[in-house]
Enzyme design. Structure first.
Site, mmCIF file in Angstrom:
data_model
loop_
_atom_site.group_PDB
_atom_site.id
_atom_site.type_symbol
_atom_site.label_atom_id
_atom_site.label_comp_id
_atom_site.label_asym_id
_atom_site.label_seq_id
_atom_site.Cartn_x
_atom_site.Cartn_y
_atom_site.Cartn_z
ATOM 1 N N LYS A 81 39.071 44.725 25.385
ATOM 2 C CA LYS A 81 39.586 43.640 24.550
ATOM 3 C C LYS A 81 38.751 43.586 23.275
ATOM 4 O O LYS A 81 37.524 43.719 23.322
ATOM 5 C CB LYS A 81 39.475 42.334 25.335
ATOM 6 C CG LYS A 81 40.018 41.090 24.671
ATOM 7 C CD LYS A 81 39.921 39.916 25.639
ATOM 8 C CE LYS A 81 40.499 38.628 25.073
ATOM 9 N NZ LYS A 81 40.480 37.533 26.064
ATOM 10 N N SER A 156 44.608 35.328 26.855
ATOM 11 C CA SER A 156 44.479 36.010 25.579
ATOM 12 C C SER A 156 44.181 37.505 25.690
ATOM 13 O O SER A 156 44.142 38.195 24.677
ATOM 14 C CB SER A 156 43.375 35.344 24.754
ATOM 15 O OG SER A 156 42.121 35.490 25.415
ATOM 16 N N SER A 180 42.525 33.620 30.832
ATOM 17 C CA SER A 180 42.898 34.698 29.914
ATOM 18 C C SER A 180 42.836 36.102 30.470
ATOM 19 O O SER A 180 43.249 37.048 29.799
ATOM 20 C CB SER A 180 42.029 34.623 28.646
ATOM 21 O OG SER A 180 42.388 33.495 27.892
#
Length: 544
Positions: A81, A156, A180
């Site tokens: 990420k 996310s 997330s």
């Protein structure tokens, strides 16, 4: 030699690499080709590190050929990420604020994975600063769901969920502050693990909330998550939240024998507090039957309403996030996307007193949850309330302030929580089962998840590029597809007063974002102002 296209898990790849049936370079080249084929459809990556990956792959092959095999992650391609800092590799947090940010050092999780011999294929899309929602007013487009690119990935850790589901990487790192990792795992049909808070160092990972941020892997199977967690756990004095504890063999705990384990069914979370859709409800009943058939002893349990946990999390986390970005809010608010501002700017209404009330109430919640886990081994709920919604026109900032979420209570509880696929909707989109446990009982949570996974057929189905490319994608929607709701004059005046006190100079559009959320933000803070005895336990107490 195994067919590279048939290798979809870390476990399979590790077996082929360790036996010299598969070279790391071949596997890496195959996945880089797959990324090239899928990227224009999914937007899962911000940066593909092809040359870096091939250099690492060649070094791994040389080490393995020389008899220096490091273990099951040696030669395994993964993604990060894009809040995980990487030396000499662009790290943007999917934001214009950091669109040219190239760190000098690797973050702790990247360093751990490199030491295990893993191969970085690139940096994955997220929501801006791991917050906000899917946005079209950023330098990079949002990731799309490989099961149907017209739909949301969850966030996310959006690119992480999409990349693992599509088989672009064999494992990926996400972060989980309020769900997330588990949200994209649920909506993309992968496994997503939020470990116990503090097990994995966050040093060098761009923060969202110090109180809740947790690094965690997304993989195709529970066993793959166990392998990644094993390489990542360890005390790091550079992270004030890092814990120093004994590390079990997570893979060894993955047996299918859950006979007699006590499973708490938190039914009110998805039937009363915020009802799930009918497909999720039906899938949960089937999943509970599977666990019962495996010998688990089930009993309904009532926790606090979801809203209580979400009030605590949002007042704490949004206060911390606002403080982190305060300087940029003062000097360049227009460089953030509207979704991020719609979630973060209303924290201007929270006071220091609100923050202390929330931290204090969390301590009571932790004590209550400890008693729950004295009886139950794990708790189960769905991971989400339905399959992935359509991406275009989605306004997550509005629902963020209004509604509770089913993942967040287990961030407040600080223990492990995992999402595994529990089937598919009629439209072919994944549904998720959430299994949560007591702090440091990560092995038990993965054991139950693995047993469920082995007893169900859901790992036999993957999304295909042909099906994804056949989907008709609508034009990019307006940035504010759903205008914020107006608030009364008194609240609007308070908003402008607090904005001024914090030294912000905001446009009318930005003020409208706060106005729309203000009644809900104020209600969250007010619900936490319960009278507690003077001597009641305090949270955030400094000690060595």
């Amino acid at each position: 030699m195994p067919d590279i296209d048939d290798i979809v898990t870390i476990t399979e790849a590790a077996e082929a690499i360790s036996s010299r049936e598969l070279s790391v370079v071949e596997l890496t080249e195959s996945l880089l080709n797959r990324i090239e084929d899928w990227q224009s459809t999914l937007n899962a990556f911000i940066t593909v590190t092809a040359d870096h990956a091939l250099d690492q792959a060649q070094a791994a092959d040389a080490e393995i050929s020389a008899g220096n095999y490091r273990g099951p992650l040696h030669g395994i391609p993964f993604g990060l990420k894009d809040i995980y800092e990487t030396a000499q590799i662009l790290t943007t947090a999917h934001s214009k604020i950091l669109e040219a940010n190239v760190p000098d050092e690797d973050c702790a999780p990247a360093d751990c994975l490199y030491k295990s011999g893993a191969i970085l294929l690139g940096k994955l899309s997220t929501h801006e600063f791991a917050h906000g929602g899917p946005a079209f007013d950023l330098p990079w487009p949002p990731a799309r769901n490989p099961w149907n690119p017209a739909h949301f990935t969850g966030g996310s850790s959006s690119g992480s969920g999409a990349a693992v589901a599509a088989g672009l990487v064999l494992g990926a790192m996400g972060s989980d502050t309020g769900g997330s990792v588990r949200n994209p795992a649920s909506l993309c049909g992968t496994v997503g693990l939020k470990p116990t808070y503090g097990l994995i160092s966050r040093h060098g990972v761009i923060p969202n909330s110090y109180t809740f941020d947790t690094c965690g892997p997304l993989t195709w199977t529970v066993k793959d998550s166990a392998l990644m967690l094993q390489a990542l756990v360890g005390h790091d004095p550079r992270d004030a939240g890092s814990v120093n504890c004994a590390v079990p063999d997570y893979s060894a705990a993955l047996n299918d024998d859950i006979q007699g384990l006590h499973v708490g069914v938190v039914r009110h979370f998805w039937e009363e507090d915020l009802p799930a859709n009918d497909e999720v409800k039906a899938a949960m009943e089937t999943a509970l039957t599977v666990l019962e058939d495996l010998g688990a002893v089930q009993e309904e349990v009532r926790l606090r309403p979801m809203q209580d946990y979400c009030d605590v999390k949002i007042v704490i986390a949004e206060s911390e996030l606002f403080a982190l970005h305060h300087q940029d809010f003062m000097t360049r608010p227009g460089d953030f996307c509207a979704e991020f501002l719609g979630r973060s700017l209303p924290a201007v209404l929270f006071s220091g007193s609100d923050y202390v009330h929330a931290q204090r109430e969390r301590r009571f919640m932790l004590n209550e949850m400890k008693k729950v886990f004295e009886y139950f081994d794990v708790l189960v709920t769905p991971s989400q309330y339905g399959p992935a919604p359509l991406l275009n026109g989605l306004n997550t900032a509005s629902s963020f302030w209004k509604n509770p979420t089913i993942a967040t209570p287990f961030n407040v509880a600080a223990g492990p929580s995992i999402s595994v696929c529990m089937g598919f909707s009629e439209s072919g989109l994944p549904l998720g089962l959430q299994i949560s446990g007591s702090p440091f009982d990560d092995a038990r949570v993965m054991q139950v998840a693995h047993a469920y996974e082995q007893a169900t057929p859901w790992r036999d189905t993957r999304p295909t590029l042909e099906a994804a490319q056949s989907v008709e994608i609508q034009a990019v929607p307006p940035i504010l597809a759903q205008p914020p709701e107006p608030c009364d004059r008194k609240i609007a005046d308070e908003v402008r007063k607090m904005v001024s006190l914090h030294g912000l100079s905001l446009s009318e559009e930005h003020l409208a974002l706060i106005d729309g959320a203000a009644p809900f933000a104020k209600s969250r803070a007010e619900r936490l102002r319960s009278k507690r005895p003077y001597g009641a336990d305090l949270s955030s107490t400094f000690r060595f």
